[in-house]
Design an enzyme around this catalytic site. Structure first.
Site, PDB file in Angstrom:
ATOM      1  N   SER A 198       6.568   4.962  -9.568  1.00  0.00           N
ATOM      2  CA  SER A 198       6.363   3.685  -8.905  1.00  0.00           C
ATOM      3  C   SER A 198       4.920   3.201  -9.100  1.00  0.00           C
ATOM      4  CB  SER A 198       6.743   3.816  -7.429  1.00  0.00           C
ATOM      5  OG  SER A 198       6.955   2.558  -6.851  1.00  0.00           O
ATOM      6  N   ASP A 222      13.606   2.653  -8.179  1.00  0.00           N
ATOM      7  CA  ASP A 222      12.327   3.324  -7.961  1.00  0.00           C
ATOM      8  C   ASP A 222      12.404   4.841  -8.135  1.00  0.00           C
ATOM      9  OD1 ASP A 222       9.949   4.406  -6.489  1.00  0.00           O
ATOM     10  OD2 ASP A 222       9.658   2.296  -5.999  1.00  0.00           O
TER      11      ASP A 222
END
Length: 298
Positions: free
Chosen positions: A39, A173
């Site tokens: 991320s 993610d």
């Protein structure tokens, strides 16, 4: 000395990684031989891997406004009471009509502007980042292919940015299943792994969970912590930088960068030991191969 740097996800909190890198540069340590991230850790790790130093990353962060890189009304209005109502309506409408509040197209364009057409396998420093596949429920390691595309998948926070369809996967993610991917470094044979963690899991006061978003974020943190526990053991040293802010609070980026720098500096003795291990191993190897130089080594 060969060592690996691993950077966790955490949204805005991840700006603290810049401060950690800044302190490492101040100490004059050798650059990492491998970088892994998830991320926001993937975004900053990729910047470092293509050759950006902490000064360049810090300058970028100071001028960064996340509203410039989203296309949803839910993120663009001033933070006043009536706007929050409209934002909530826009967000709910987006979620009902599609996969997320924002398409992620503007964010992807910015990543392409930063990284260009670079491919992961061609970077000056080897790099990999994580994503999570909604179809199989498995973590995905991205260690080849277009860098901007890989980072875009790794930063696809569920419900906020649209998932990325790639090679039969539907990626979100990386932090969902592997937020601090130390296992990627261990799999490459690294025994010296320095991790920068900006999302430590801690107990919270139930009174702080005042709305549905807070509950949702807490559930995300709980699930990520359970998925993460098995790979944390691979880190030789973990520097934790956390001031309690939310993942979407990008105000005062300098404060976050300074936080990372302070936390890394506070871990100075641990960093000395971490980097001394490489020197000690080299000295032992030289002494073994060239016993007549033993006195010089010692």
């Amino acid at each position: 000395m060969k060592w690996a740097l691993v950077l966790s996800g955490g949204g805005a909190r991840g700006l603290a990684h810049i401060g950690v890198i800044k302190e490492l540069e101040r100490r004059g340590v050798t650059p990492p031989s491998f970088i892994a991230g998830s991320s926001m850790g993937a975004i900053i790790g990729a910047m470092y891997a293509i050759g950006w130093d902490s000064a360049r990353m810090e300058a970028y962060a100071r001028n960064f406004d996340p509203r410039d890189f989203v296309d949803s009304l839910a993120f663009k209005l001033p933070d006043v009471a009536i706007s929050r109502v409209v934002q909530a309506g826009a967000a709910l409408g987006s979620l009902l009509r599609g996969h997320s509040v924002d398409s992620g197209n503007k964010a992807h364009a910015e990543l392409r502007r930063i990284y260009g057409s670079m491919r992961i396998e061609d970077l000056p420093i080897p790099f990999a980042c994580t994503a999570s596949d909604l179809a199989t429920g498995k973590p995905i390691v991205q260690s080849a292919g277009n860098l901007a595309d890989a980072v875009r998948a790794s930063m696809s926070f569920p419900g906020v940015f649209a998932p990325v369809a790639s090679d039969g996967f539907l990626l979100v993610d990386g932090g969902v299943l592997n937020n601090l991917p130390c296992d990627l470094a261990a799999a490459r044979g690294f025994s010296q792994i320095l991790a920068s963690d900006v999302t430590p899991f801690r107990e919270v006061d139930p009174a702080t969970l005042t709305n549905g978003l807070g509950v949702l974020m807490r559930c995300f943190d709980m699930a990520a912590e359970q998925a993460q526990s098995s790979v944390n053991q691979f880190a030789t040293l973990t520097i934790t930088s956390f001031d309690g802010r939310t993942a979407f609070d990008f105000e005062n980026s300098d404060t976050l960068i300074n936080l990372g720098e302070r936390c890394a500096r506070a871990a100075g003795d641990d960093l000395d030991r971490f980097f001394a291990k490489g020197s000690s191993r080299m000295a032992a190897l030289i002494a073994k191969l060239f016993p007549w130089k033993r006195s010089r080594v010692q």
